[in-house]
Design a protein around this motif. Structure first.
Motif, PDB file in Angstrom:
ATOM      1  N   HIS A 183       0.853  -1.192   0.000  1.00 56.79           N
ATOM      2  CA  HIS A 183       0.000   0.000   0.000  1.00 56.79           C
ATOM      3  C   HIS A 183       0.888   1.240   0.000  1.00 56.79           C
ATOM      4  CE1 HIS A 183      -3.264  -2.711   1.421  1.00 56.79           C
ATOM      5  NE2 HIS A 183      -2.290  -3.238   2.158  1.00 56.79           N
ATOM      6  N   LEU A 184       0.468   2.271  -0.719  1.00 58.43           N
ATOM      7  CA  LEU A 184       1.235   3.523  -0.797  1.00 58.43           C
ATOM      8  C   LEU A 184       0.804   4.462   0.332  1.00 58.43           C
ATOM      9  CD1 LEU A 184       0.949   3.933  -4.666  1.00 58.43           C
ATOM     10  CD2 LEU A 184       2.992   3.213  -3.392  1.00 58.43           C
ATOM     11  N   ARG A 185       0.879   3.965   1.542  1.00 61.86           N
ATOM     12  CA  ARG A 185       0.424   4.698   2.733  1.00 61.86           C
ATOM     13  C   ARG A 185       0.973   3.998   3.959  1.00 61.86           C
ATOM     14  NH1 ARG A 185      -2.813   1.157   4.969  1.00 61.86           N
ATOM     15  NH2 ARG A 185      -4.192  -0.188   3.745  1.00 61.86           N
ATOM     16  N   PHE A 186       0.581   4.482   5.147  1.00 60.78           N
ATOM     17  CA  PHE A 186       0.947   3.840   6.403  1.00 60.78           C
ATOM     18  C   PHE A 186      -0.326   3.327   7.073  1.00 60.78           C
ATOM     19  CE2 PHE A 186       0.203   8.303   6.949  1.00 60.78           C
ATOM     20  CZ  PHE A 186      -0.536   8.414   8.108  1.00 60.78           C
ATOM     21  N   ALA A 187      -0.148   2.539   8.134  1.00 58.06           N
ATOM     22  CA  ALA A 187      -1.284   2.010   8.895  1.00 58.06           C
ATOM     23  C   ALA A 187      -1.705   3.051   9.925  1.00 58.06           C
ATOM     24  CB  ALA A 187      -0.903   0.690   9.571  1.00 58.06           C
ATOM     25  N   ASP A 188      -2.756   3.805   9.619  1.00 59.63           N
ATOM     26  CA  ASP A 188      -3.145   4.905  10.501  1.00 59.63           C
ATOM     27  C   ASP A 188      -3.886   4.449  11.745  1.00 59.63           C
ATOM     28  OD1 ASP A 188      -5.330   4.158   8.976  1.00 59.63           O
ATOM     29  OD2 ASP A 188      -6.022   6.196   8.579  1.00 59.63           O
ATOM     30  N   GLN A 189      -4.109   3.142  11.909  1.00 57.13           N
ATOM     31  CA  GLN A 189      -4.791   2.640  13.109  1.00 57.13           C
ATOM     32  C   GLN A 189      -3.956   2.845  14.371  1.00 57.13           C
ATOM     33  OE1 GLN A 189      -6.734  -1.269  12.984  1.00 57.13           O
ATOM     34  NE2 GLN A 189      -5.852  -1.780  14.979  1.00 57.13           N
ATOM     35  N   TRP A 190      -2.619   2.762  14.238  1.00 56.37           N
ATOM     36  CA  TRP A 190      -1.778   2.801  15.441  1.00 56.37           C
ATOM     37  C   TRP A 190      -0.588   3.728  15.284  1.00 56.37           C
ATOM     38  CZ3 TRP A 190      -2.577  -2.548  13.674  1.00 56.37           C
ATOM     39  CH2 TRP A 190      -1.713  -2.913  12.644  1.00 56.37           C
ATOM     40  N   CYS A 191      -0.670   4.730  14.429  1.00 53.90           N
ATOM     41  CA  CYS A 191       0.492   5.607  14.224  1.00 53.90           C
ATOM     42  C   CYS A 191       0.829   6.418  15.476  1.00 53.90           C
ATOM     43  CB  CYS A 191       0.272   6.528  13.031  1.00 53.90           C
ATOM     44  SG  CYS A 191      -1.129   7.643  13.170  1.00 53.90           S
ATOM     45  N   ASP A 192      -0.100   6.544  16.424  1.00 54.51           N
ATOM     46  CA  ASP A 192       0.211   7.252  17.670  1.00 54.51           C
ATOM     47  C   ASP A 192       1.151   6.447  18.562  1.00 54.51           C
ATOM     48  OD1 ASP A 192      -1.975   5.443  17.966  1.00 54.51           O
ATOM     49  OD2 ASP A 192      -2.507   6.354  19.869  1.00 54.51           O
ATOM     50  N   LEU A 193       1.366   5.165  18.234  1.00 52.95           N
ATOM     51  CA  LEU A 193       2.263   4.324  19.017  1.00 52.95           C
ATOM     52  C   LEU A 193       3.708   4.391  18.523  1.00 52.95           C
ATOM     53  CD1 LEU A 193      -0.034   1.159  19.384  1.00 52.95           C
ATOM     54  CD2 LEU A 193       0.308   3.007  21.040  1.00 52.95           C
ATOM     55  N   TYR A 194       3.970   5.179  17.489  1.00 51.32           N
ATOM     56  CA  TYR A 194       5.313   5.260  16.925  1.00 51.32           C
ATOM     57  C   TYR A 194       6.217   6.246  17.661  1.00 51.32           C
ATOM     58  CZ  TYR A 194       3.718   2.526  12.884  1.00 51.32           C
ATOM     59  OH  TYR A 194       3.243   1.531  12.065  1.00 51.32           O
ATOM     60  N   GLY A 195       5.662   7.043  18.559  1.00 46.15           N
ATOM     61  CA  GLY A 195       6.508   7.925  19.367  1.00 46.15           C
ATOM     62  C   GLY A 195       6.292   9.398  19.063  1.00 46.15           C
ATOM     63  N   GLU A 196       6.740  10.223  19.993  1.00 45.06           N
ATOM     64  CA  GLU A 196       6.622  11.671  19.860  1.00 45.06           C
ATOM     65  C   GLU A 196       7.415  12.162  18.643  1.00 45.06           C
ATOM     66  OE1 GLU A 196       4.832  13.845  21.591  1.00 45.06           O
ATOM     67  OE2 GLU A 196       3.976  12.226  22.815  1.00 45.06           O
ATOM     68  N   GLY A 197       6.800  13.022  17.867  1.00 49.27           N
ATOM     69  CA  GLY A 197       7.461  13.608  16.715  1.00 49.27           C
ATOM     70  C   GLY A 197       7.315  12.820  15.429  1.00 49.27           C
ATOM     71  N   TRP A 198       6.632  11.657  15.493  1.00 50.64           N
ATOM     72  CA  TRP A 198       6.530  10.841  14.279  1.00 50.64           C
ATOM     73  C   TRP A 198       5.670  11.511  13.219  1.00 50.64           C
ATOM     74  CZ3 TRP A 198       2.968   8.423  11.153  1.00 50.64           C
ATOM     75  CH2 TRP A 198       3.494   7.513  10.229  1.00 50.64           C
ATOM     76  N   VAL A 199       4.555  12.086  13.598  1.00 51.55           N
ATOM     77  CA  VAL A 199       3.690  12.733  12.609  1.00 51.55           C
ATOM     78  C   VAL A 199       4.400  13.938  11.991  1.00 51.55           C
ATOM     79  CG1 VAL A 199       1.493  13.899  12.229  1.00 51.55           C
ATOM     80  CG2 VAL A 199       1.575  11.886  13.702  1.00 51.55           C
ATOM     81  N   GLU A 200       5.169  14.679  12.793  1.00 53.99           N
ATOM     82  CA  GLU A 200       5.952  15.783  12.245  1.00 53.99           C
ATOM     83  C   GLU A 200       6.958  15.274  11.203  1.00 53.99           C
ATOM     84  OE1 GLU A 200       4.402  17.176  16.190  1.00 53.99           O
ATOM     85  OE2 GLU A 200       5.201  15.311  15.369  1.00 53.99           O
ATOM     86  N   ALA A 201       7.581  14.116  11.474  1.00 55.22           N
ATOM     87  CA  ALA A 201       8.505  13.526  10.501  1.00 55.22           C
ATOM     88  C   ALA A 201       7.765  13.089   9.240  1.00 55.22           C
ATOM     89  CB  ALA A 201       9.228  12.336  11.133  1.00 55.22           C
ATOM     90  N   LEU A 202       6.552  12.585   9.403  1.00 51.80           N
ATOM     91  CA  LEU A 202       5.716  12.209   8.267  1.00 51.80           C
ATOM     92  C   LEU A 202       5.465  13.410   7.365  1.00 51.80           C
ATOM     93  CD1 LEU A 202       3.594  10.170   6.950  1.00 51.80           C
ATOM     94  CD2 LEU A 202       1.929  11.252   8.485  1.00 51.80           C
ATOM     95  N   VAL A 203       5.076  14.525   7.961  1.00 56.42           N
ATOM     96  CA  VAL A 203       4.829  15.739   7.176  1.00 56.42           C
ATOM     97  C   VAL A 203       6.108  16.183   6.452  1.00 56.42           C
ATOM     98  CG1 VAL A 203       4.245  18.189   7.330  1.00 56.42           C
ATOM     99  CG2 VAL A 203       2.919  16.494   8.636  1.00 56.42           C
ATOM    100  N   ARG A 204       7.231  16.116   7.146  1.00 54.27           N
ATOM    101  CA  ARG A 204       8.508  16.522   6.550  1.00 54.27           C
ATOM    102  C   ARG A 204       8.857  15.644   5.338  1.00 54.27           C
ATOM    103  NH1 ARG A 204      11.324  15.562  10.775  1.00 54.27           N
ATOM    104  NH2 ARG A 204      10.665  17.500  11.781  1.00 54.27           N
ATOM    105  N   LEU A 205       8.553  14.354   5.427  1.00 55.44           N
ATOM    106  CA  LEU A 205       8.843  13.442   4.320  1.00 55.44           C
ATOM    107  C   LEU A 205       8.107  13.865   3.062  1.00 55.44           C
ATOM    108  CD1 LEU A 205      10.080  10.754   3.264  1.00 55.44           C
ATOM    109  CD2 LEU A 205       8.019   9.610   4.114  1.00 55.44           C
TER     110      LEU A 205
END
Length: 307
Positions: A183-205
């Protein structure tokens, strides 16, 4: 919100993180299909099987050996819809379905892997494994802190060979190290378990084409669903109960995973049950306690207890 989240219960993970308005980050396969026309071929499961040298073919071409696993060649809704094990040529003829394919019935560990990719190079991975229940349902998922080095090497090689120019997230489902879906995406069911700052890194990517994330405080995480018998219509739990569950020890988030105004049969759900909610937590027993508390919002005879 530039993160394209079709499920409103998951917007909680992204709505407070700044993102440039001209950046689109997909979380659902139909959006991925539209955003990445060059790479959309990976949603053809027959092509994915062929890239790995697996014996596979469309319905109408008889396998040389049985059993095989049959499924739609393209299924952007997921949830195992239309899949089955086929044990014989007679059964293959009986279940002939245009647009479906067969491939080997694989054995081994079933893993969901999220990868961050920049220009065809994998820079980060996290792996999750589930405890299967029945009829397409899972009792729980563990998001592992530990690496899976053999699997990571295989996925890294596959990406560099077949997606050399791709930048973005990818999710792979593998069995015994063999890719069964991509899939050309991530598993959004548990992305909050990846750690602080992960969503910010996602946006940066997606905004800058580079991956930068401090992953030094990895910890195991747990995602537990709550299922009910197929019935309905269902109502959301009272707001006070939802807030109580969110404030319980070690709970990271609560998702109530259905639309009240939408008929139950119009939701994509596994055959075994209707998913009412998902609870993410840092501790499995805490997640189970929270799930039991949340289940009190529905009649006891309707809830499928899975502890």
């Amino acid at each position: 919100m530039p993160v394209l989240e079709r499920d409103p219960w998951r917007a909680q993970y992204f709505e407070h993180v700044p993102c440039p308005e001209d950046v689109s980050i997909p979380t659902d396969d139909p959006d991925c299909w539209l955003l990445f026309p060059t790479e959309r071929w990976i949603y053809d499961k027959l092509k994915v099987a062929e890239t790995q040298g697996l014996p596979a073919g469309p319905h109408g071409v008889m396998p040389e050996a049985f059993p095989v696993f049959s499924k739609p060649m393209v299924n952007l809704k997921g949830m195992g819809i239309g899949s089955r094990v086929i044990h014989s040529a007679a059964e293959m003829d009986h279940h002939y379905q245009p647009g479906h394919m067969w491939m080997p019935l694989l054995a081994g560990e079933h893993v969901s892997t999220d990868c961050a990719i920049a220009q065809g190079s994998v820079h980060w991975c996290r792996h999750a494994t589930g405890v299967a229940w029945n009829d397409g349902m899972f009792r729980s998922w563990t998001v592992h802190a530990r690496p899976f080095p053999v699997l990571e090497e295989r996925l890294t090689g596959w990406v560099s060979t077949h997606l050399p120019g791709y930048t973005g997230m990818m999710n792979f489902e593998t069995i015994g190290g063999t890719i069964i879906e991509a899939h050309l995406r991530f598993a959004d069911q548990w992305c909050d378990l990846y750690g602080e700052g992960w969503v910010e890194a996602l946006v940066r990517l997606y905004a800058e084409g580079r991956w930068a994330f401090d992953d030094g405080d990895r910890a195991d995480g747990f995602s537990v669903p709550l299922f009910a018998r197929h019935a309905g219509p269902f109502r959301h739990p009272p707001a006070a109960l939802q807030e109580e569950v969110r404030l319980m020890p070690h709970i990271k988030s609560l998702q109530v995973t259905f639309h009240e105004g939408k008929p139950p049969e119009d939701h994509a759900m596994p055959p075994g049950g209707f998913r009412l909610a998902v609870i993410n937590a840092a501790d499995l027993e805490s997640a189970n306690v929270a799930r039991r508390r949340l289940s009190s919002a529905w009649p006891a005879g309707l809830v499928l207890h899975q502890d």
